[in-house]
Design an enzyme around this catalytic site. Structure first.
Site, mmCIF file in Angstrom:
data_model
loop_
_atom_site.group_PDB
_atom_site.id
_atom_site.type_symbol
_atom_site.label_atom_id
_atom_site.label_comp_id
_atom_site.label_asym_id
_atom_site.label_seq_id
_atom_site.Cartn_x
_atom_site.Cartn_y
_atom_site.Cartn_z
ATOM 1 N N ASP A 251 43.306 37.798 44.434
ATOM 2 C CA ASP A 251 42.567 38.304 43.271
ATOM 3 C C ASP A 251 41.386 39.176 43.663
ATOM 4 O OD1 ASP A 251 44.002 35.717 42.368
ATOM 5 O OD2 ASP A 251 43.530 36.834 40.542
ATOM 6 N N ASN A 261 42.158 33.581 46.019
ATOM 7 C CA ASN A 261 43.459 33.486 45.353
ATOM 8 C C ASN A 261 43.512 32.129 44.649
ATOM 9 O OD1 ASN A 261 46.075 34.613 44.733
ATOM 10 N ND2 ASN A 261 46.954 33.046 46.053
HETATM 11 O O1 MRU Z 1 45.203 32.459 37.273
HETATM 12 P P1 MRU Z 1 46.293 33.434 37.584
HETATM 13 O O2 MRU Z 1 47.642 32.930 37.252
HETATM 14 O O3 MRU Z 1 45.994 34.804 37.008
HETATM 15 O O4 MRU Z 1 46.195 33.560 39.164
HETATM 16 C C1 MRU Z 1 47.068 34.428 39.804
HETATM 17 C C2 MRU Z 1 46.934 34.449 41.272
HETATM 18 O O5 MRU Z 1 46.121 33.762 41.855
HETATM 19 C C3 MRU Z 1 47.791 35.457 41.980
HETATM 20 O O6 MRU Z 1 48.162 34.994 43.236
HETATM 21 C C4 MRU Z 1 46.988 36.757 42.117
HETATM 22 O O7 MRU Z 1 46.451 37.140 40.880
HETATM 23 C C5 MRU Z 1 47.814 37.858 42.652
HETATM 24 S S1 MRU Z 1 49.044 38.401 41.546
HETATM 25 C C6 MRU Z 1 49.886 39.657 42.315
#
Ligand code: MRU
Length: 369
Positions: A251, A261
């Site tokens: 993220d 992440n």
């Molecule tokens: O809370 P989320 O489901 O949005 O978290 C998503 C993640 O942690 C993913 O691994 C990250 O956003 C990368 S998506 C290509």
């Protein structure tokens, strides 16, 4: 089961008046789309993870910006800019950790501020529509490119490789293909056998189960030999020798390679280091935040306690009144990372130098002149 590659995660509606998102909170049971044209609904969809995954949130933010901007009923450019500024700040408050949301909103806003002179508000609205479409299109290309670099690593390991992943960084988390699961889709395009050549292990990913609900669904729907494991089974599977490589999404990456992440990722990385399993982070370059020197600076989203104590259970599982810890993300130290796969190539230690060589610059705030 519908191949997830055929599902659009975030698009502009055909009449151009709304953002259409696949409601990921209902997957894999139901495939339903939401058509959103109000600021509060777009904010809610991002906050509640109806649209989720860093790149997909960025695309939703860009379309949200356009859809709301086109509703501002004014010919006066100063007034239009003021309304857009307020609106983008509101959308940006929906989720703090993934840099892609603020990156996409800033990119839209920079276009407005840099190109408004000599244009009417109506012309500017058209220009913003193009920018949002470009962000989506580019995301597809970027994901494919990450997939191609990841596939080169799979080729070196050879057919039959076991891949572990955490959360969902597949096609559902992006405009198409994904980041961490993109190498699998590229391998299938290269004729790898989905049952013999690829074995994907998905951490279920407490508390919101993005691994069990989304990654497992995507991989199974693509025909791949797929396994779900509770998060606390990762060490068992790694020790068993079944895992050749780990791909995770992210993220936000700091300049030194520390990255945020989904909660639980840092534990996977620590275990992988113990067993000597290569651990790769898959990141569009827009996820690399060169304004942050280390992961210490990354703001971690804290979410509601009910996600831990009640959600998914038939009845509440923890005693009333107990304290709850519910960070949505954690930060993994760069020393645990084998490499960071971007669309521009694979970065290795020292990551800052590697990023600079790739031409990755600090995220621009609002104006880029
Ligand atoms: O809370 P989320 O489901 O949005 O978290 C998503 C993640 O942690 C993913 O691994 C990250 O956003 C990368 S998506 C290509």
């Amino acid at each position: 089961m519908e191949n997830a590659l055929n599902l659009d995660t975030v698009v502009l509606s055909e009449n151009g008046e709304a953002v259409v998102i696949l409601d990921q909170t209902l997957l894999p049971g139901k495939t339903e789309y939401l058509t959103l044209d109000k600021a509060e609904d777009i904010w809610e969809a991002i906050y509640k993870l109806r649209v989720r995954g860093a790149p997909a949130i960025g695309v939703a933010g860009a379309y949200g910006y356009y859809v709301l901007a086109r509703q501002f009923d004014t010919e006066n450019m100063e007034e239009f800019v003021a309304k857009c500024t307020k609106m983008m700040e509101y959308l940006n408050s929906s989720r703090p950790t993934a840099v892609n949301l603020s990156w996409a909103l800033n990119r839209m806003h920079a276009v407005l501020l840099n190109e408004k002179d000599g244009k009417t508000v109506a012309e500017m609205k058209e220009r913003l529509k193009k920018e949002a479409n470009d962000i989506r299109e580019e995301d597809i290309q970027i994901s494919r490119s990450i997939g191609a670099y990841g596939f080169e690593l799979l080729e070196k390991l050879g057919r039959g490789v076991g891949i572990m992943t955490h959360c969902n960084a597949g096609t559902l988390a992006t405009a198409k293909y994904g980041t961490a699961l993109a190498p699998v889709y590229i391998a299938l395009e290269h004729g790898w056998d989905p049952k013999e050549d690829l074995h994907v292990y998905c951490d279920e990913t407490r508390p919101l189960l993005q691994g069990a609900r989304l990654s497992a669904y995507e991989m199974q729907a693509a025909g791949v030999d797929t396994y779900v494991q509770c998060d606390n089974m990762a060490s068992y599977t790694m020790k068993s020798g079944r895992i050749g490589i780990i791909f995770v999404g992210c993220d936000r990456v700091a300049a030194n390679g520390d990255f945020a992440n989904k909660i639980g990722t840092s534990g996977v990385a620590i275990i992988a280091k113990h067993y000597g399993i290569p651990f790769y982070v898959c990141a569009p370059s827009s996820t690399i935040d060169m304004t942050m020197e280390t992961g210490e600076e990354i703001h971690i989203e804290q979410r509601k306690p009910e996600e831990v104590t009640e959600m998914w259970y038939k009845e509440r599982m923890a005693p009333e009144g107990v304290g709850v810890v519910n960070p949505a993300f954690d930060v993994t130290d760069h020393s645990l990372v084998t490499g960071i796969i971007t669309e521009k190539g694979i970065a290795y230690e020292p990551f800052k130098e590697s990023f600079e060589k790739m031409g990755i610059k600090p995220v621009t705030k609002y104006v880029d002149k």
